[in-house]
Scaffold this motif. Sequence first.
Motif, PDB file in Angstrom:
ATOM      1  N   VAL A 150      -0.749  -1.627   4.882  1.00 37.04           N
ATOM      2  CA  VAL A 150      -1.127  -1.780   3.485  1.00 37.04           C
ATOM      3  C   VAL A 150      -0.878  -0.529   2.631  1.00 37.04           C
ATOM      4  O   VAL A 150      -1.338   0.639   3.196  1.00 37.04           O
ATOM      5  CB  VAL A 150      -2.719  -2.103   3.146  1.00 37.04           C
ATOM      6  CG1 VAL A 150      -3.099  -2.099   1.921  1.00 37.04           C
ATOM      7  CG2 VAL A 150      -3.009  -3.214   3.933  1.00 37.04           C
ATOM      8  N   LYS A 192      -0.762   1.277  -0.987  1.00 30.81           N
ATOM      9  CA  LYS A 192      -1.486   1.176  -2.424  1.00 30.81           C
ATOM     10  C   LYS A 192      -0.827   2.442  -3.200  1.00 30.81           C
ATOM     11  O   LYS A 192      -0.868   3.538  -2.890  1.00 30.81           O
ATOM     12  CB  LYS A 192      -2.826   1.152  -2.444  1.00 30.81           C
ATOM     13  CG  LYS A 192      -3.571   0.826  -3.683  1.00 30.81           C
ATOM     14  CD  LYS A 192      -5.087   0.632  -3.647  1.00 30.81           C
ATOM     15  CE  LYS A 192      -5.716   0.080  -5.032  1.00 30.81           C
ATOM     16  NZ  LYS A 192      -7.080  -0.253  -4.757  1.00 30.81           N
ATOM     17  N   THR A 193      -0.403   1.988  -4.520  1.00 30.74           N
ATOM     18  CA  THR A 193      -0.163   3.241  -5.333  1.00 30.74           C
ATOM     19  C   THR A 193      -0.688   2.797  -6.671  1.00 30.74           C
ATOM     20  O   THR A 193      -0.820   1.772  -7.146  1.00 30.74           O
ATOM     21  CB  THR A 193       1.617   3.004  -5.709  1.00 30.74           C
ATOM     22  OG1 THR A 193       1.836   1.902  -6.097  1.00 30.74           O
ATOM     23  CG2 THR A 193       2.202   3.325  -4.098  1.00 30.74           C
ATOM     24  N   ASP A 194      -0.975   3.907  -7.486  1.00 27.25           N
ATOM     25  CA  ASP A 194      -1.340   3.959  -8.828  1.00 27.25           C
ATOM     26  C   ASP A 194      -0.372   4.667  -9.593  1.00 27.25           C
ATOM     27  O   ASP A 194      -0.253   5.843  -9.352  1.00 27.25           O
ATOM     28  CB  ASP A 194      -2.954   4.553  -9.007  1.00 27.25           C
ATOM     29  CG  ASP A 194      -3.988   3.380  -8.166  1.00 27.25           C
ATOM     30  OD1 ASP A 194      -3.849   2.333  -8.622  1.00 27.25           O
ATOM     31  OD2 ASP A 194      -4.710   3.946  -7.283  1.00 27.25           O
ATOM     32  N   THR A 248      -1.289  -0.759 -10.666  1.00 20.32           N
ATOM     33  CA  THR A 248      -1.581  -0.530  -9.301  1.00 20.32           C
ATOM     34  C   THR A 248      -0.763  -1.632  -8.393  1.00 20.32           C
ATOM     35  O   THR A 248      -0.831  -2.807  -8.704  1.00 20.32           O
ATOM     36  CB  THR A 248      -3.293  -0.703  -9.028  1.00 20.32           C
ATOM     37  OG1 THR A 248      -3.849   0.205  -9.731  1.00 20.32           O
ATOM     38  CG2 THR A 248      -3.500  -0.761  -7.437  1.00 20.32           C
ATOM     39  N   ASP A 249      -0.081  -1.162  -7.531  1.00 19.66           N
ATOM     40  CA  ASP A 249       0.758  -2.050  -6.652  1.00 19.66           C
ATOM     41  C   ASP A 249      -0.059  -1.885  -5.194  1.00 19.66           C
ATOM     42  O   ASP A 249      -0.192  -0.835  -4.783  1.00 19.66           O
ATOM     43  CB  ASP A 249       2.107  -1.464  -6.256  1.00 19.66           C
ATOM     44  CG  ASP A 249       3.073  -1.899  -7.392  1.00 19.66           C
ATOM     45  OD1 ASP A 249       3.281  -3.424  -7.524  1.00 19.66           O
ATOM     46  OD2 ASP A 249       3.403  -1.356  -8.160  1.00 19.66           O
ATOM     47  N   THR A 250      -0.323  -3.147  -4.552  1.00 19.07           N
ATOM     48  CA  THR A 250      -0.511  -3.135  -3.225  1.00 19.07           C
ATOM     49  C   THR A 250       0.272  -4.123  -2.362  1.00 19.07           C
ATOM     50  O   THR A 250       0.425  -5.013  -2.678  1.00 19.07           O
ATOM     51  CB  THR A 250      -1.997  -3.663  -3.352  1.00 19.07           C
ATOM     52  OG1 THR A 250      -2.903  -3.117  -4.124  1.00 19.07           O
ATOM     53  CG2 THR A 250      -2.657  -3.702  -1.905  1.00 19.07           C
ATOM     54  N   GLN A 273       1.361  -5.524   1.362  1.00 18.49           N
ATOM     55  CA  GLN A 273       0.917  -5.517   2.443  1.00 18.49           C
ATOM     56  C   GLN A 273       2.166  -6.050   3.375  1.00 18.49           C
ATOM     57  O   GLN A 273       2.530  -7.227   2.719  1.00 18.49           O
ATOM     58  CB  GLN A 273      -0.304  -6.354   2.672  1.00 18.49           C
ATOM     59  CG  GLN A 273      -1.528  -6.043   2.062  1.00 18.49           C
ATOM     60  CD  GLN A 273      -2.537  -7.040   1.807  1.00 18.49           C
ATOM     61  OE1 GLN A 273      -2.092  -8.312   1.436  1.00 18.49           O
ATOM     62  NE2 GLN A 273      -3.824  -6.771   2.025  1.00 18.49           N
ATOM     63  N   LYS A 277       6.896   3.003   0.879  1.00 14.48           N
ATOM     64  CA  LYS A 277       6.084   3.349  -0.180  1.00 14.48           C
ATOM     65  C   LYS A 277       6.972   4.330  -1.187  1.00 14.48           C
ATOM     66  O   LYS A 277       6.797   4.231  -2.188  1.00 14.48           O
ATOM     67  CB  LYS A 277       5.015   4.568   0.515  1.00 14.48           C
ATOM     68  CG  LYS A 277       4.173   5.148  -0.497  1.00 14.48           C
ATOM     69  CD  LYS A 277       3.239   5.857   0.143  1.00 14.48           C
ATOM     70  CE  LYS A 277       2.042   6.421  -0.687  1.00 14.48           C
ATOM     71  NZ  LYS A 277       1.815   7.598  -1.328  1.00 14.48           N
ATOM     72  N   HIS A 280       2.662  -8.748  -2.045  1.00 16.66           N
ATOM     73  CA  HIS A 280       2.778  -7.640  -2.900  1.00 16.66           C
ATOM     74  C   HIS A 280       2.064  -8.157  -4.306  1.00 16.66           C
ATOM     75  O   HIS A 280       2.285  -9.173  -5.245  1.00 16.66           O
ATOM     76  CB  HIS A 280       4.212  -7.494  -3.202  1.00 16.66           C
ATOM     77  CG  HIS A 280       4.448  -6.195  -4.068  1.00 16.66           C
ATOM     78  ND1 HIS A 280       5.833  -5.735  -4.712  1.00 16.66           N
ATOM     79  CD2 HIS A 280       3.514  -5.196  -4.699  1.00 16.66           C
ATOM     80  CE1 HIS A 280       5.508  -4.705  -5.297  1.00 16.66           C
ATOM     81  NE2 HIS A 280       4.451  -4.277  -5.342  1.00 16.66           N
ATOM     82  N   THR A 281       0.750  -7.314  -4.461  1.00 18.31           N
ATOM     83  CA  THR A 281      -0.046  -7.533  -5.476  1.00 18.31           C
ATOM     84  C   THR A 281       0.506  -6.630  -6.823  1.00 18.31           C
ATOM     85  O   THR A 281       0.242  -5.459  -6.370  1.00 18.31           O
ATOM     86  CB  THR A 281      -1.386  -7.642  -5.008  1.00 18.31           C
ATOM     87  OG1 THR A 281      -2.029  -8.451  -4.193  1.00 18.31           O
ATOM     88  CG2 THR A 281      -2.498  -7.896  -6.166  1.00 18.31           C
TER      89      THR A 281
END
Length: 155
Positions: free
Chosen positions: A3, A5-7, A108-110, A112, A134, A94-95
Motif C-alpha cells: 500500500v 499513500k501520497t498526499d 491523496t492517492d492510495t 494497493q 511510489k 488505485h484510489t
Amino acid sequence: MIVIKTDLEINAPIEVCFDLARDIQLHTVTVWRHTKERAVEGTCVGRINRGETVTFEATHFLIRQRLTSRITEFERPYIFVDQMVSGAFKSMKHTHEFKERNGATLMTDTLQFEAPFGFLGWIVERLLLRYYMKRFIEYRNNELKKIAEGRQARV
C-alpha cells in the motif's frame, strides 16, 4: 500486498484537480516519458467516468505491457477508484481522493497492489516495486500539480 499513500496540496479548485486527474490524454503526458505510455483501448480520449475502462500500453523494466483498469467508484469531485481488470499485477486498486483545504485541494492517492508469482513476487514487491511505483505516482502527481496551478494562474 503493498500500500502506497501520497498526499499533495495543489493551489487550484477541487473540480479542476479532479477533472485533470481523470483526463486520459493528460495522463499519458504526465508520466515518465521513457515508458512511452499511451491509451490503446476503451476510453482513450477525454475524461474517464464510472464504469468505463481504459487500457494503457507502456514500457516498464524494458518490457512492453498492457494494463486495463475500470472505474469502480466515482463521486465528482471527491473520489474515483480504478481497479485493474487485466495486467501484470496479481491485483491493483488505485484510489484518488480530493478534499478542499484552505482554498486549495489536498489530493491523496492510495495505490494497493500485489505482484504475481507467490513468494518471488512478494520479494520483488518489497525490493523494487514499492519504490518504483511510489516514484511513478509522485512524478505524475507533481506534473499534474504544475498543470493545475498553471491553469489557476491564468484564470
